[in-house]
Design a protein around this motif. Structure first.
Motif, PDB file in Angstrom:
ATOM      1  N   VAL A  39     -46.377  30.761  44.465  1.00  0.00           N
ATOM      2  CA  VAL A  39     -45.605  31.667  43.707  1.00  0.00           C
ATOM      3  C   VAL A  39     -45.406  32.816  44.579  1.00  0.00           C
ATOM      4  N   GLU A  40     -46.254  33.721  44.677  1.00  0.00           N
ATOM      5  CA  GLU A  40     -46.172  34.793  45.750  1.00  0.00           C
ATOM      6  C   GLU A  40     -45.207  34.543  46.947  1.00  0.00           C
ATOM      7  N   GLU A  41     -45.762  33.113  47.629  1.00  0.00           N
ATOM      8  CA  GLU A  41     -44.831  32.919  48.761  1.00  0.00           C
ATOM      9  C   GLU A  41     -43.446  32.638  48.527  1.00  0.00           C
ATOM     10  N   ARG A  42     -43.394  32.112  47.368  1.00  0.00           N
ATOM     11  CA  ARG A  42     -42.040  31.489  47.055  1.00  0.00           C
ATOM     12  C   ARG A  42     -41.173  33.006  46.802  1.00  0.00           C
ATOM     13  N   LEU A  43     -41.713  33.732  46.000  1.00  0.00           N
ATOM     14  CA  LEU A  43     -40.847  35.029  45.762  1.00  0.00           C
ATOM     15  C   LEU A  43     -40.736  35.741  47.059  1.00  0.00           C
ATOM     16  N   ALA A  44     -41.629  35.751  47.862  1.00  0.00           N
ATOM     17  CA  ALA A  44     -41.354  36.673  49.224  1.00  0.00           C
ATOM     18  C   ALA A  44     -40.116  35.755  49.915  1.00  0.00           C
ATOM     19  N   ALA A  45     -40.182  34.675  49.783  1.00  0.00           N
ATOM     20  CA  ALA A  45     -39.135  33.921  50.603  1.00  0.00           C
ATOM     21  C   ALA A  45     -37.938  34.197  50.002  1.00  0.00           C
ATOM     22  N   TRP A  46     -37.848  34.151  48.674  1.00  0.00           N
ATOM     23  CA  TRP A  46     -36.658  34.552  48.136  1.00  0.00           C
ATOM     24  C   TRP A  46     -36.219  35.976  48.229  1.00  0.00           C
ATOM     25  N   SER A  47     -36.873  36.840  48.279  1.00  0.00           N
ATOM     26  CA  SER A  47     -36.669  38.437  48.603  1.00  0.00           C
ATOM     27  C   SER A  47     -36.125  38.266  50.151  1.00  0.00           C
ATOM     28  N   ALA A  48     -36.667  37.819  50.834  1.00  0.00           N
ATOM     29  CA  ALA A  48     -36.452  37.747  52.336  1.00  0.00           C
ATOM     30  C   ALA A  48     -34.952  37.255  52.655  1.00  0.00           C
ATOM     31  N   SER A  49     -34.750  35.913  51.759  1.00  0.00           N
ATOM     32  CA  SER A  49     -33.490  35.493  51.944  1.00  0.00           C
ATOM     33  C   SER A  49     -32.225  36.145  51.290  1.00  0.00           C
ATOM     34  N   THR A  50     -32.672  36.792  50.343  1.00  0.00           N
ATOM     35  CA  THR A  50     -31.470  37.384  49.544  1.00  0.00           C
ATOM     36  C   THR A  50     -31.279  39.088  49.793  1.00  0.00           C
ATOM     37  N   GLY A  51     -32.468  39.500  50.874  1.00  0.00           N
ATOM     38  CA  GLY A  51     -32.426  40.908  51.011  1.00  0.00           C
ATOM     39  C   GLY A  51     -32.801  41.935  50.101  1.00  0.00           C
ATOM     40  N   PHE A  52     -33.334  41.240  48.961  1.00  0.00           N
ATOM     41  CA  PHE A  52     -33.756  42.164  47.717  1.00  0.00           C
ATOM     42  C   PHE A  52     -35.110  42.460  48.099  1.00  0.00           C
ATOM     43  N   ARG A  53     -34.931  44.105  48.097  1.00  0.00           N
ATOM     44  CA  ARG A  53     -36.528  44.336  48.192  1.00  0.00           C
ATOM     45  C   ARG A  53     -37.335  44.550  46.913  1.00  0.00           C
ATOM     46  N   ALA A  54     -38.440  43.759  46.612  1.00  0.00           N
ATOM     47  CA  ALA A  54     -39.147  43.949  45.659  1.00  0.00           C
ATOM     48  C   ALA A  54     -40.156  44.849  45.653  1.00  0.00           C
ATOM     49  N   GLU A  55     -40.280  45.870  44.550  1.00  0.00           N
ATOM     50  CA  GLU A  55     -41.200  46.755  44.612  1.00  0.00           C
ATOM     51  C   GLU A  55     -42.484  46.492  43.431  1.00  0.00           C
ATOM     52  N   ARG A  56     -42.186  45.584  42.488  1.00  0.00           N
ATOM     53  CA  ARG A  56     -43.233  45.335  41.550  1.00  0.00           C
ATOM     54  C   ARG A  56     -42.800  44.206  40.920  1.00  0.00           C
ATOM     55  N   THR A  57     -43.519  43.249  40.697  1.00  0.00           N
ATOM     56  CA  THR A  57     -43.451  41.798  40.096  1.00  0.00           C
ATOM     57  C   THR A  57     -44.650  41.566  39.248  1.00  0.00           C
ATOM     58  N   THR A  58     -44.176  41.552  37.978  1.00  0.00           N
ATOM     59  CA  THR A  58     -45.032  41.025  36.883  1.00  0.00           C
ATOM     60  C   THR A  58     -44.819  39.827  36.343  1.00  0.00           C
ATOM     61  N   ILE A  59     -45.734  38.760  36.424  1.00  0.00           N
ATOM     62  CA  ILE A  59     -45.246  37.303  35.778  1.00  0.00           C
ATOM     63  C   ILE A  59     -46.115  37.224  34.387  1.00  0.00           C
ATOM     64  N   GLU A  60     -45.589  37.272  33.320  1.00  0.00           N
ATOM     65  CA  GLU A  60     -46.186  36.848  32.112  1.00  0.00           C
ATOM     66  C   GLU A  60     -45.646  35.592  31.414  1.00  0.00           C
ATOM     67  N   ILE A  61     -46.612  35.004  31.082  1.00  0.00           N
ATOM     68  CA  ILE A  61     -46.380  33.547  30.273  1.00  0.00           C
ATOM     69  C   ILE A  61     -46.832  33.867  28.926  1.00  0.00           C
ATOM     70  N   ARG A  62     -45.811  33.881  27.891  1.00  0.00           N
ATOM     71  CA  ARG A  62     -46.048  33.953  26.601  1.00  0.00           C
ATOM     72  C   ARG A  62     -46.393  32.564  25.966  1.00  0.00           C
ATOM     73  N   GLY A  63     -47.221  32.381  25.188  1.00  0.00           N
ATOM     74  CA  GLY A  63     -47.465  30.893  24.412  1.00  0.00           C
ATOM     75  C   GLY A  63     -48.666  30.851  23.596  1.00  0.00           C
ATOM     76  N   HIS A  64     -49.510  29.973  23.606  1.00  0.00           N
ATOM     77  CA  HIS A  64     -50.629  29.689  22.942  1.00  0.00           C
ATOM     78  C   HIS A  64     -51.589  29.186  23.789  1.00  0.00           C
TER      79      HIS A  64
END
Ligand code: ZN
Ligand code: ZN
Length: 134
Positions: free
Chosen positions: A100-125
């Protein structure tokens, strides 16, 4: 790399409160637990939390506005931290995922978005609650 012996007394108390809790704690929930140790001001809690989060010893759950102690040692903490939050029993499971981290890093690199903080929270049971029909 941060070591727990570098922590101040307040940071230790806050981390102990988080580690000793079965679920996430709000800043005020932490304050209730450390008040007997002489910490009286929410600001002292927030300062300690900021530092603990910065060092990766605790994480902030954005959707709950609460904090948890990191479930991993630093050596094990590889990949992006993600959290599965059970809405029935409040249990939070932390896991880390490199893909997941690699995918998001690749997305950031391809869009030029500079990510500073990422939080993944899955809500459920959680598994236990699903099994119990909650
Ligand atoms: Zn962690
Ligand atoms: Zn559950």
């Amino acid at each position: 790399m941060a070591e727990t012996h570098e922590l101040t007394r307040n940071q230790h108390l806050v981390l102990d409160a988080l580690s000793g809790s079965t679920g996430p704690l709000s800043a005020y929930g932490i304050l209730d637990r450390v008040r007997s140790e002489g910490i009286k001001a929410p600001l002292q809690i927030y300062r300690a939390l900021d530092r603990l989060v910065e060092m990766g010893l605790a994480h902030r759950l954005e959707s709950l506005n609460a904090f948890v102690a990191c479930a991993h040692t630093h050596a094990e903490h590889e990949g992006l931290a993600a959290f599965a939050i059970c809405e029935s029993c409040g249990r939070v499971d932390e896991f880390a995922d490199l893909v997941v981290e690699e995918r998001l890093a690749a997305w950031s690199a391809s869009t030029g978005f500079r990510a500073e903080r990422t939080t993944i929270e899955i809500r459920g049971h959680c598994k236990d609650c699903v099994a119990a029909g909650r």
